[in-house]
Design a protein around this motif. Structure first.
Motif, PDB file in Angstrom:
ATOM      1  N   PRO A 949       0.843  -1.214   0.000  1.00 16.45           N
ATOM      2  CA  PRO A 949       0.000   0.000   0.000  1.00 16.45           C
ATOM      3  C   PRO A 949       0.868   1.250   0.000  1.00 16.45           C
ATOM      4  N   PRO A 950       0.379   2.350  -0.602  1.00 18.27           N
ATOM      5  CA  PRO A 950       1.164   3.597  -0.599  1.00 18.27           C
ATOM      6  C   PRO A 950       1.276   4.159   0.814  1.00 18.27           C
ATOM      7  N   MET A 951       2.404   4.788   1.090  1.00 15.01           N
ATOM      8  CA  MET A 951       2.632   5.386   2.404  1.00 15.01           C
ATOM      9  C   MET A 951       1.831   6.683   2.513  1.00 15.01           C
ATOM     10  N   ALA A 952       1.202   6.879   3.662  1.00 15.23           N
ATOM     11  CA  ALA A 952       0.421   8.094   3.896  1.00 15.23           C
ATOM     12  C   ALA A 952       1.337   9.315   3.867  1.00 15.23           C
ATOM     13  N   LEU A 953       0.792  10.441   3.429  1.00 14.18           N
ATOM     14  CA  LEU A 953       1.594  11.659   3.304  1.00 14.18           C
ATOM     15  C   LEU A 953       2.143  12.105   4.660  1.00 14.18           C
ATOM     16  N   THR A 954       1.315  12.038   5.700  1.00 20.89           N
ATOM     17  CA  THR A 954       1.774  12.472   7.024  1.00 20.89           C
ATOM     18  C   THR A 954       2.906  11.594   7.535  1.00 20.89           C
ATOM     19  N   THR A1126       4.909  10.946  -8.139  1.00 20.55           N
ATOM     20  CA  THR A1126       5.201  10.280  -6.866  1.00 20.55           C
ATOM     21  C   THR A1126       4.947   8.790  -7.025  1.00 20.55           C
ATOM     22  N   ASN A1127       5.922   7.974  -6.633  1.00 15.28           N
ATOM     23  CA  ASN A1127       5.798   6.518  -6.757  1.00 15.28           C
ATOM     24  C   ASN A1127       5.697   5.878  -5.380  1.00 15.28           C
ATOM     25  N   GLY A1128       4.488   5.579  -4.950  1.00 12.44           N
ATOM     26  CA  GLY A1128       4.286   4.804  -3.725  1.00 12.44           C
ATOM     27  C   GLY A1128       4.445   5.583  -2.439  1.00 12.44           C
ATOM     28  N   SER A1129       5.228   6.621  -2.407  1.00 16.23           N
ATOM     29  CA  SER A1129       5.476   7.384  -1.196  1.00 16.23           C
ATOM     30  C   SER A1129       5.902   8.783  -1.578  1.00 16.23           C
ATOM     31  N   ALA A1130       5.532   9.758  -0.735  1.00 15.44           N
ATOM     32  CA  ALA A1130       5.949  11.131  -0.998  1.00 15.44           C
ATOM     33  C   ALA A1130       7.462  11.269  -0.974  1.00 15.44           C
ATOM     34  N   LEU A1131       8.140  10.331  -0.311  1.00 11.22           N
ATOM     35  CA  LEU A1131       9.604  10.354  -0.323  1.00 11.22           C
ATOM     36  C   LEU A1131      10.143  10.164  -1.728  1.00 11.22           C
ATOM     37  N   CYS A1132       9.428   9.403  -2.528  1.00  8.82           N
ATOM     38  CA  CYS A1132       9.877   9.059  -3.880  1.00  8.82           C
ATOM     39  C   CYS A1132       9.219   9.978  -4.903  1.00  8.82           C
ATOM     40  N   THR A1133       9.314  11.283  -4.695  1.00 10.50           N
ATOM     41  CA  THR A1133       8.790  12.277  -5.630  1.00 10.50           C
ATOM     42  C   THR A1133       9.949  12.840  -6.437  1.00 10.50           C
ATOM     43  N   ARG A1134       9.793  12.824  -7.771  1.00  7.15           N
ATOM     44  CA  ARG A1134      10.837  13.346  -8.650  1.00  7.15           C
ATOM     45  C   ARG A1134      10.203  14.215  -9.730  1.00  7.15           C
ATOM     46  N   CYS A1135      10.978  15.173 -10.190  1.00 11.75           N
ATOM     47  CA  CYS A1135      10.590  16.007 -11.328  1.00 11.75           C
ATOM     48  C   CYS A1135      11.628  15.753 -12.415  1.00 11.75           C
ATOM     49  N   ILE A1136      11.251  15.000 -13.445  1.00 14.12           N
ATOM     50  CA  ILE A1136      12.214  14.521 -14.430  1.00 14.12           C
ATOM     51  C   ILE A1136      11.880  15.113 -15.800  1.00 14.12           C
ATOM     52  N   GLN A1137      12.897  15.548 -16.501  1.00 13.55           N
ATOM     53  CA  GLN A1137      12.709  16.085 -17.853  1.00 13.55           C
ATOM     54  C   GLN A1137      12.430  14.936 -18.810  1.00 13.55           C
ATOM     55  N   ALA A1223      -4.977   7.792 -14.934  1.00 11.04           N
ATOM     56  CA  ALA A1223      -3.765   7.053 -14.548  1.00 11.04           C
ATOM     57  C   ALA A1223      -4.138   5.987 -13.527  1.00 11.04           C
ATOM     58  N   ASP A1224      -5.176   5.210 -13.858  1.00 15.33           N
ATOM     59  CA  ASP A1224      -5.607   4.140 -12.953  1.00 15.33           C
ATOM     60  C   ASP A1224      -4.517   3.104 -12.741  1.00 15.33           C
ATOM     61  N   TYR A1225      -3.602   3.000 -13.700  1.00 21.96           N
ATOM     62  CA  TYR A1225      -2.540   2.007 -13.571  1.00 21.96           C
ATOM     63  C   TYR A1225      -1.680   2.270 -12.341  1.00 21.96           C
ATOM     64  N   MET A1226      -1.664   3.504 -11.836  1.00 24.36           N
ATOM     65  CA  MET A1226      -0.863   3.799 -10.649  1.00 24.36           C
ATOM     66  C   MET A1226      -1.385   3.055  -9.413  1.00 24.36           C
ATOM     67  N   LYS A1227      -2.668   2.681  -9.427  1.00 22.75           N
ATOM     68  CA  LYS A1227      -3.252   1.970  -8.289  1.00 22.75           C
ATOM     69  C   LYS A1227      -2.952   0.479  -8.333  1.00 22.75           C
TER      70      LYS A1227
END
Length: 1334
Positions: A949-954, A1126-1137, A1223-1227
């Motif tokens: 499950p994805p990690m909660a933002l808090t 964001t992939n699975g957790s807010a920790l794994c947020t990237r801005c990629i060209q 982007a349902d595939y993200m779930k």
């Protein structure tokens, strides 16, 4: 021996009489065992043929009970306790029967005067203390046999002369002290057998010493200053071990050695041995098995060694030996040969004749390929081969025929390759080929097996292998059988067509039976009955009886020796009764009686009775009848089981006991549970530790709280987890999990768990703690060190008790031998606890008594009393308790003291039932099934686990905050040309795909407390060890500071960057950092989009990856598009060209578009594009990233989907095109890897933060996007993997269909380079595949 108990069923005391009446009485007086009840009367049997017998010890029991249990203790180990400052427990005076006493590592400065009361003491151990003298009470102990006082501060003046007048003194260990000469009067100890004076400063041995001490078996004089040895040593004809290591014996010829014919071990390491100062012959030492001549100046193997035919271990390391003689084939029994650190260029072929050799060490010589004989494969017993730091280009292929090889060390050579056969060494645990720069590993042999792999890929079987419940397996089987109407019609049609055939068959059978009946009738008329009346077997004899295992109830020798055996039913299980109790029955108990005797033919015959008492409960009656039948089946007896009732016994039963039976009131408790309200004791625990938390009980008051820690308040059905203002989130989470385990295992899920933060406590919380304090202050000392648990095993014998400690540091089994400095940190293992024994675990603030289920009840009662005595004997806090734990029902606090008791165990699901060895003492141990190589195994467990499950933002923000709190500073570097330059702080968070970055992060880390007893300065051991040869030298431990830091260097490499950046780093910056932070540096290498979450957290979700190089001018001329995801957790947020193409937009994400201008005043315009279904928090983050990326020289604008301006947005992005709106595939997206690199086919899941580079070219990848399951095939995948992966895909689709029928998946095959858009959009910033970097 009996116990009188009040009438009626109830708990009974100590039935096992093996320990003798005195211990029985003493243990029975235990106040710690209220369930053990004393009795008042004995009831006689009314049968006239029997007479009452009353054991004599019953009359003495009252007198014995008054003395307590201490006088019956024969031995106790009090090592590890703190007896500094003159404190010593007075209770030791009462142990008047004490035979052995251990006081190691207790901080003693002098011998306690309480020893004078121990007149029966035989063995005293006071090693690793601060003793400066042994004067005191020793000479007044007439029975003293052994004195072990090693590792103290003893000088010659501190060794009393009168102890050598003790008649029985036979063991003396004064090693690791400060003796300058042999103790005076030592020659008077004529019965001495073991003498250890090693690691002192003795420079002379008096001649008189060995004139009297002729019975010595063990003599250690190592690490002294001896230059010669007295000639009288030749009188030591019984000596078995002689250790003279590290003495300057250059001029000692050792002519005494040939006379020591019983010698088995001789160590002469670093004693300046040469060819000239060794005896010419040692032929008389026929028993010598261990010889150590390491660290000398030998240029060749001494001739005298070739005559030692019994040698098993020979150490010649660290000499100047350049060649070996062919005579080494005389060492036919040799198992270990160490020739490391010599000048050898070749080995003789005769070494191949040492067929029993297990360990061969050749490190640091001059061996090349020709120097190793080709016949070395004849060493079939070889387990370790070490030839590091030589000149080997290859190794003989025959070495790979040593199938028992476990350790092969070849580092620091010139290896080009290894034989292909190295892959067939299945037992190898360590293969070390480091620092061979030209080495190319041989390819694995091609798998030429057929397409049939003997694997059951059915969903039911794979679920069963993965440990699913039977209900789940059954549901899968039911779900897989779909109804087929066409098949049903075909079955009905076949039944109709076969009806006529069935009628014909019935007619044929009827005719056959009529003929048989007529034939039997004729035979009866003729009187010939030999065919019609055969001897038929009984119906029950023809039944095939199942193979049942009764070994848990009855021992192997039951019924094999003539005599009488009696079992009493206790908790539904028969328990063997001591012979002293035969014929004596409790009215509320049931018994099984077995009489074994020889019949007239000499065969064993049995009679089995089960006796029922008048007051026995139903469970005992039923269990007695059942286990009587079990005993008959176990013996294979043909007799019947006979029921005997109290007061109505048969004459045959009475004769079994020679007409002497008696009844006793009372009995053991019923096996049935009774419902009682559980009583809970309120306790407060402080939680500490990082990886594995531990709980320390503290006083139940508010003053015990500390804002730096997490506390757990256990109030029965209310459990509170209190988090201090400075406590970490991870400790809180682990404490919550611990509370959940307590609730599940001890409270049956009825407890309520509450999380409390400091300053937010309810009034009920403070009420339990006695009131709210004005301020919560830090009260735990910074140098607090938790006491190291001590594990005692309760021993019981004929009239005595023993309490030895289990040295679990040495008992733990390891695949690899751990380093010495790791041992003190090891925790207890559950495997140390034997179900037939009782243990006491002393944790200072708690004393746990662990009772094995098969332990005798007398031992249990004695342990309860001993636990109480041990608790009161030593200084403890007032809240200390004695807690009893029965095997299988242990409390969670007790389990936490052990390593991995409740942790998730690694289970190999690929083993089948045939490969599990049910051996004695090793039930369930998995063995390798070498005979069944054709049976490949498969592990598909990962396919059945739920999606992470994805990690909660808090939670992610809390974790991010915690990691950044520990960060003390961060410095960045970027590779420019051929060296690393410092990265400006404003560029932190900006990365480029063609660059390499280095970040030096400094963290504050709490110091893990060490056991105080282990902080003792270790004495220096002599000489060099065997290095890689498995011999390790002890080092001095440095005292850790109160607070410490750790440096982590993160190396980041872009997808398009070469490996030169990593090589440059390892040879420049890494060396510099290691010199600046010795012992505190850790290097973490990362590639793009595979970053460490801790590293990502330092950029606070502003992690931006640009295309190209950092200072490239082309980057600013063209429009650029960035995707925030964001992939699975807010920790794994990237801005990629990504590619500047509008078809890559998606309505559920945010994008940043930069459109540059050629104007000097305004560099361009930047848009933050927010999709209509995008998360508002992510939209806010995208705007922050835009402001972070571009300064005020750009025009910045946030636009929503559908409000895009034509002029700059659509023109800059290359025109308007269709794009995805969801982007349902993200779930649902999950990525699995299928591989056979472990030697069998297995499937593992990548984490939710997967990327394109996780697609391994030599494996199969499975991608589930919620609609399709893609089977991605790399270019280097084997056919075996393709076929097995296809089956795994089918199993996964079946499983998802049974779990989520509303989302059926379809199977798609994808080859590398031909991925469709529904596949690529599951990966953030999909691009061209990365080529292997140069």
């Amino acid at each position: 021996m009996l116990r009188r108990i009040p009438a009626g069923p109830g708990p009974r005391g100590l039935e096992d009489a093996s320990a003798g009446p005195a211990v029985l009485a003493a243990a029975g007086s235990s106040a710690a065992a209220p369930q053990r009840t004393l009795a008042t009367g004995c009831v006689n049997v009314t049968h006239p043929a029997r007479r009452n017998s009353q054991p004599h010890w019953l009359q003495l029991r009252g007198v014995m009970a008054a003395t307590g249990v201490l006088p019956f203790i024969r031995g106790v180990d009090l090592s590890g306790n703190d007896f500094k400052g003159g404190y010593f427990p007075d209770h030791v005076k009462s142990m008047t029967s004490l035979r052995w006493l251990k006081l190691n590592r207790t901080g003693l400065c002098y011998l306690p005067e309480e020893l004078s009361s121990l007149q029966k003491l035989e063995h005293l151990s006071v090693s690793h203390n601060n003793l400066t003298t042994l004067h005191g009470e020793l000479s007044g102990l007439p029975c003293l046999r052994a004195i072990v006082a090693r590792a103290n501060s003893l000088k010659n003046s501190g060794v009393p002369d009168d102890i050598f007048q003790l008649d029985d003194l036979s063991v003396l260990d004064l090693s690791y002290n400060q003796l300058m000469e042999c103790p005076r009067e030592l020659e008077n100890a004529k019965n001495m057998l073991v003498l250890n004076l090693g690691h002192n400063s003795i420079d002379n041995i008096p001649n008189q010493l060995f004139i009297n001490l002729t019975d010595l078996l063990y003599l250690d004089l190592s690490e002294n200053k001896l230059e010669s040895l007295p000639p009288q040593m030749r009188r030591l004809v019984h000596l078995q071990t002689l250790i003279l290591n590290n003495n300057p014996l250059l001029h000692a010829q050792l002519r005494q050695l040939p006379a020591m014919t019983a010698l088995q071990t001789l160590h002469l390491r670093n004693t300046q041995r040469t060819q000239s100062n060794l005896p010419t012959s040692l032929e008389g030492l026929s028993n010598l098995a261990d010889m150590d001549l390491a660290g000398n100046e030998l240029s060749r193997v001494p001739e005298c060694l070739y005559t030692l035919s019994s040698l098993r271990r020979l150490n010649l390391s660290s000499n100047q030996i350049s060649e070996l003689s062919l005579c080494i084939d005389q060492w036919t029994q040799l198992e270990t040969l160490n020739l490391s650190r010599n000048q050898l260029t070749s080995l003789p072929s005769a070494i191949c004749k040492l067929t029993k050799l297990k360990k061969l060490y050749l490190n640091s010589n001059k061996l090349d390929f020709d120097g190793i004989p080709s016949g070395i494969g004849k060493l079939t017993s070889l387990e370790e081969f070490m030839a590091a730091n030589n000149n080997l280009e290859l190794i003989p292929e025959s070495l790979c025929r040593c199938t028992k090889l476990k350790k092969l060390v070849l580092n620091k050579n010139r290896l080009v390759t290894l034989p292909e056969a190295v892959h067939f060494l299945t037992d190898v645990e360590i293969l070390d080929v480091r620092e061979n720069p030209n080495l190319v590993m041989p390819p694995k042999p091609v798998d030429k097996t057929s397409e049939w792999y003997n694997i059951d890929f059915s969903l039911q079987n794979q679920l069963r292998l993965a440990g699913a419940s039977p209900a789940t397996v059954a549901a899968a089987a039911a779900g897989s059988s779909t109804k087929d109407p066409t098949a049903r019609k075909m079955r009905l049609r076949r039944r109709k067509d076969s009806a006529a055939q069935d009628d014909q068959a019935k007619q044929v059978l009827k005719g056959m039976s009529d003929v048989a009946q007529e034939k039997n009738k004729k035979l009866e008329e003729n009187g010939d009955m030999k065919y019609t009346d055969p001897k038929t077997r009984r119906w029950d004899q023809s039944l095939e009886k199942p193979q049942l295992n009764y070994s848990e109830f009855f021992t192997e020798d039951v019924g094999h020796i003539p005599g009488v055996s009696v079992w009493q039913i206790e908790n539904f299980v028969p328990t063997l009764v001591d012979e002293a109790f035969n014929g004596k029955f409790y009215e509320a108990d049931c018994y099984i009686v077995l009489k074994t005797f020889l019949d007239d033919s000499g065969s064993l015959t049995w009679e089995i009775y089960y006796w029922i008492g008048h007051e026995a409960t139903l469970d005992k009656k039923a269990s007695a009848a059942i286990h009587a039948v079990n005993l008959r089946n176990y013996l294979g007896a043909q007799c019947r089981t006979i029921r005997e009732e109290m007061g109505d016994e048969s004459e045959e039963f009475i004769q079994v006991f020679d007409h002497e039976i008696s009844y006793i009131e009372g009995g053991s408790a019923s096996g049935f549970y009774t419902v009682e309200d559980a009583q809970y004791i309120t306790r407060l625990y402080r939680v500490y530790g990082k990886k594995n938390i531990k709980l320390e009980p503290v006083t139940l008051k508010a003053a015990s709280l500390d804002p730096r820690f997490v506390f757990l308040l256990d109030n029965g059905l209310e459990i509170s987890v209190w988090r201090g203002s400075q406590a970490t989130l991870s400790s809180t989470t682990k404490a919550r999990l611990f509370a959940e385990k307590i609730n599940k295992n001890e409270r049956k899920g009825k407890a309520e768990i509450t999380l409390l933060s400091q300053s937010q406590e309810p009034p009920e919380f403070w009420e339990v703690l006695g009131g709210q304090p004005e301020e919560i202050k830090a009260n735990v000392p910074d140098d607090f060190q938790p006491a190291k648990p001590k594990l005692y095993k309760v021993g019981l014998g004929l009239g005595y008790l023993e309490l030895p400690q289990i040295n679990y540091k040495l008992s733990v089994e390891h695949q690899k031998r751990p380093k010495v400095d790791l041992l003190p940190e090891m925790r207890l293992l559950q495997s140390l606890l034997d179900t037939k024994a009782v243990y006491i675990l002393d944790c200072w603030s708690d004393v746990f008594i662990w009772v094995g289920r098969k332990s005798p009840r007398l031992v249990r009662a004695a342990a309860l009393k001993l636990g109480q005595e041990l608790c009161s004997m030593l200084h403890r806090p007032k809240h200390a308790m004695v807690i009893r734990n029965l095997e299988g029902t242990e409390c969670q606090v007790f389990k936490s003291r052990f390593k991995n008791w409740d942790d998730v165990l690694k289970v190999d699901y690929t083993r089948n039932a045939e490969s599990v060895l049910q051996a004695k003492g090793l039930a369930g141990k998995v063995k390798k099934d070498a005979e069944k190589k054709d049976q490949m195994k498969a592990d598909l467990t990962a396919l059945f686990l739920p999606r992470q499950p994805p990690m909660a933002l808090t939670e992610a923000e809390q974790l991010m905050e915690e990691w950044n709190e520990d960060l003390d500073g961060m410095e960045g570097f970027v590779l420019e040309g051929k060296k690393f330059a410092r990265l400006p702080e404003e560029e932190f968070g900006h990365f480029h795909t063609q660059d390499c970055y280095v970040f030096l992060c400094r963290y504050w880390v709490p110091v893990e407390y060490e056991d105080e007893a282990e902080k003792k300065k270790k004495k220096k051991s002599g000489g060099k060890g065997d290095g890689e040869g498995g011999e390790e030298d002890e080092e001095e431990e440095e005292k850790q500071p109160e607070e410490d830091f750790q440096c982590i260097v993160y190396f980041w490499q872009g997808r398009e960057a070469s490996n030169m950046g990593w090589l440059t780093f390892t040879f420049s910056l890494q060396k510099k950092f290691e010199s600046l932070f010795p012992g505190k540096l850790e290097v973490v290498r990362m590639t793009q989009q595979q970053e460490n979450p801790k590293f990502l957290s330092h950029f606070k979700r502003k992690f931006i990856i640009h295309k190209g190089k950092r200072k490239s001018k082309d980057n600013n001329l063209q429009p650029s598009l960035y995707h925030v995801r964001t992939n699975g957790s807010a920790l794994c947020t990237r801005c990629i060209q990504i590619n500047t193409d509008s078809c890559l937009l998606n309505s559920e994400f945010c994008f940043i578009l930069k459109v540059p201008f050629e104007s000097t005043d305004n560099q361009g315009i930047v848009y933050t594009w927010v999709g209509r279904a995008a998360d508002p928090e992510e939209a806010k983050l995208a705007e922050e990233i835009m402001n972070h990326m571009f300064d005020d020289s750009y025009s910045k604008q946030v636009i929503n989907e559908g409000e895009e301006p034509e002029n700059f947005f659509w023109v800059g992005i290359g025109g308007q095109k269709g794009y995805d709106e969801d982007a349902d595939y993200m779930k649902y997206s999950r990525l699995f890897r299928c591989s056979n690199e472990k030697g069998y086919f297995s499937v593992s899941e990548k984490c939710s933060d997967f990327c394109q580079d996780d697609l391994a070219d030599d494996d199969i990848m499975l991608l589930d996007n919620g609609r399709e399951v893609y089977m991605w095939v790399g270019t280097q995948t084997s056919q075996v993997e393709i076929k097995l992966s296809l089956k795994a895909c089918q199993v996964y689709i079946q499983h998802t269909r049974s779990k989520a029928a509303e989302h059926p998946r379809k199977l798609r095959l994808v080859r590398k380079g031909n991925e469709p858009h529904p596949f690529t959009r599951c990966f953030h910033a999909w691009g061209v595949f990365r080529k292997p970097p140069a």
